[in-house]
Design a protein around this motif. Structure first.
Motif, PDB file in Angstrom:
ATOM      1  N   GLY A 175       0.804  -1.223   0.000  1.00  0.00           N
ATOM      2  CA  GLY A 175       0.000   0.000   0.000  1.00  0.00           C
ATOM      3  C   GLY A 175       0.834   1.268   0.000  1.00  0.00           C
ATOM      4  N   ALA A 176       1.886   1.297   0.810  1.00  0.00           N
ATOM      5  CA  ALA A 176       2.640   2.540   1.002  1.00  0.00           C
ATOM      6  C   ALA A 176       3.203   3.085  -0.315  1.00  0.00           C
ATOM      7  N   LEU A 177       3.686   2.188  -1.160  1.00  0.00           N
ATOM      8  CA  LEU A 177       4.312   2.636  -2.411  1.00  0.00           C
ATOM      9  C   LEU A 177       3.265   3.121  -3.418  1.00  0.00           C
ATOM     10  N   ILE A 178       2.097   2.454  -3.429  1.00  0.00           N
ATOM     11  CA  ILE A 178       1.021   2.881  -4.334  1.00  0.00           C
ATOM     12  C   ILE A 178       0.438   4.211  -3.850  1.00  0.00           C
ATOM     13  N   ARG A 179       0.268   4.327  -2.555  1.00  0.00           N
ATOM     14  CA  ARG A 179      -0.160   5.610  -1.973  1.00  0.00           C
ATOM     15  C   ARG A 179       0.812   6.724  -2.387  1.00  0.00           C
ATOM     16  N   TYR A 180       2.125   6.444  -2.250  1.00  0.00           N
ATOM     17  CA  TYR A 180       3.124   7.432  -2.658  1.00  0.00           C
ATOM     18  C   TYR A 180       2.948   7.821  -4.126  1.00  0.00           C
TER      19      TYR A 180
END
Lengths: 287, 287
Positions: A175-180
């Motif tokens: 999630g964190a990378l897609i959110r970024y």
């Protein structure tokens, strides 16, 4: 549109990565994984948000946007290593370490991770924009983000996680990378904090949908369709949505995440001057 | 002075790294290698240059300066991995992967590398200063810098390198990061381009001396003195100065590098308003 983004991203990567590597085998190994036919979902999301705000996609925007793909590729190479998931196949090809050895694969990953921060910092976007991208990517990908998710994953193999813990694992690991990637579009186009907040939340639900879908495909997809081994999660006693909730409830959770993402898309359309219809194409990925 | 810097650096690292890790085993493994008694040479060089220009060592300067130690520690963890140098001992303790497994060691390294860029970007130094540090560190450590040096090293084991190739290998593998550490002091204190150029050149010769000395110690040092296995280079057919030039000529090359570094120190004293006598202590390391 996604197809156009993919073409631009592939062109930029194929033109600019090889001569960043000062050792020939390192260059070959890096290009091997980077140009193995990834969908370029993350940088495409950044470009889509830029497009939504009528930001022209010039070379500087492309360089900054492609950094997340360098970082994503490093994470796949290291994830596949014998000491991690020990995968033989990725995108229908032997994994990097199967082809170049685990030492060179480790280095190719290290190089890609570092190069991501070089590309974020050495383009011609505004100084504050570049710095903000560096900070957000480092936070998303570091030991409180993606790397923590990976650590939870390998540390909990064979242990049964409760749903909140599984959600936290996925939030960090994928999630964190897609959110970024979604947020980066708001940073590049210099949006107000409230808009960046909406973009980040869209990214969170989109990322959640993506991970649930990936878990689902490991159960119902074929190796040919996925380009990697399937049914591996079960064999390795990985914590997944289908393993924890069953197929029907997993599909239900996917539907909920998509509804929430779509609501945020509507909010973005209503509250900003952007046109986010392009996101429909990204949401159609899960059909 | 070096001892004071080491104390400040150790304090900062011990206060600020653990809570950057969102998974307990990752935190333990990260701290294990980071607090294993390194000399802190690289951040100490940065602080020394700041001192030379009367820059007060506040928390922001410390955070930015310690980033290179995070990155250096990652490089040691990955370098020791079974797929790379396969070392069992580092600083007198079992290597990270011997203690936590190769998967967690890979992740601890990945986390430290990423955290270095977070610390460079999330302090309160001027925006242009932070961005410049990010760009210089990424360039020094990436696939045209340190990672390329590592790739040359593992790729050429057992192959006899000529002196220019060995110099290039060392320049990238060890020199680039030490050069960065010295230059970073000039960036933090916002020096003129000519001053930064002199600092970078000092760093290059200092880094060269450091690597020649390290090669020498592998031959003439003891395991107890070095805290790691010695005579390994020869066993593994590594390319080294003593292996290529013999002991006497290696000592001669070390002396030449130190003379050049000292000349640059004099030039810095003459051409800038800084007081670089502190560098004498760093040059005494090789006595």
């Amino acid at each position: 549109m996604i197809h156009d983004y993919q073409k631009q991203i592939n062109q930029y990567l194929s033109d600019h990565v090889e001569n960043e590597c000062a050792e020939p085998t390192l260059a070959t190994s890096t290009i091997y994984s980077l140009m193995a036919g990834g969908k370029r979902l993350r940088p495409a999301l950044t470009l889509a948000i830029c497009d939504a705000f009528q930001q022209s996609i010039n070379q500087d925007v492309l360089r900054a946007s492609c950094a997340v793909e360098l970082l994503h590729t490093y994470s796949l190479i290291h994830d596949d290593l014998p000491a991690m998931d020990n995968d033989d196949l990725r995108r229908g090809l032997p994994t990097n370490h199967r082809r170049f050895g685990a030492g060179m694969a480790t280095l190719a990953g290290d190089g890609l991770l570092t190069l991501a921060f070089q590309w974020l910092s050495d383009n011609n976007l505004a100084t504050t924009t570049r710095l903000s991208l560096v900070r957000e990517l480092a936070t998303a990908a570091g030991p409180a983000g993606m790397v923590a998710g990976q650590a939870m994953d390998i540390h909990n193999e064979g242990h049964h996680l409760a749903l909140p813990d599984l959600q936290l694992l996925h939030e960090k690991k994928t999630g964190a990378l897609i959110r970024y990637a979604v947020l980066a579009g708001g940073i590049i186009t210099n949006q107000a904090p409230e808009t960046k907040h909406l973009l980040a939340r869209f990214g969170e639900y989109y990322g959640l949908a993506f991970q649930i879908y990936d878990d689902l495909m490991d159960v119902v997809g074929s190796e040919a369709q996925m380009g990697k081994a399937v049914h591996k999660d079960q064999v390795e006693a990985k914590n997944t949505y289908p393993g924890l909730l069953g197929l029907a409830e997993t599909k239900h959770q996917l539907a909920i995440a998509l509804v929430k993402a779509r609501k945020l898309e509507e909010e973005l359309n209503r509250q900003t001057n952007g046109d986010f219809t392009v996101l429909e194409e990204f949401l159609a990925y899960f059909k």
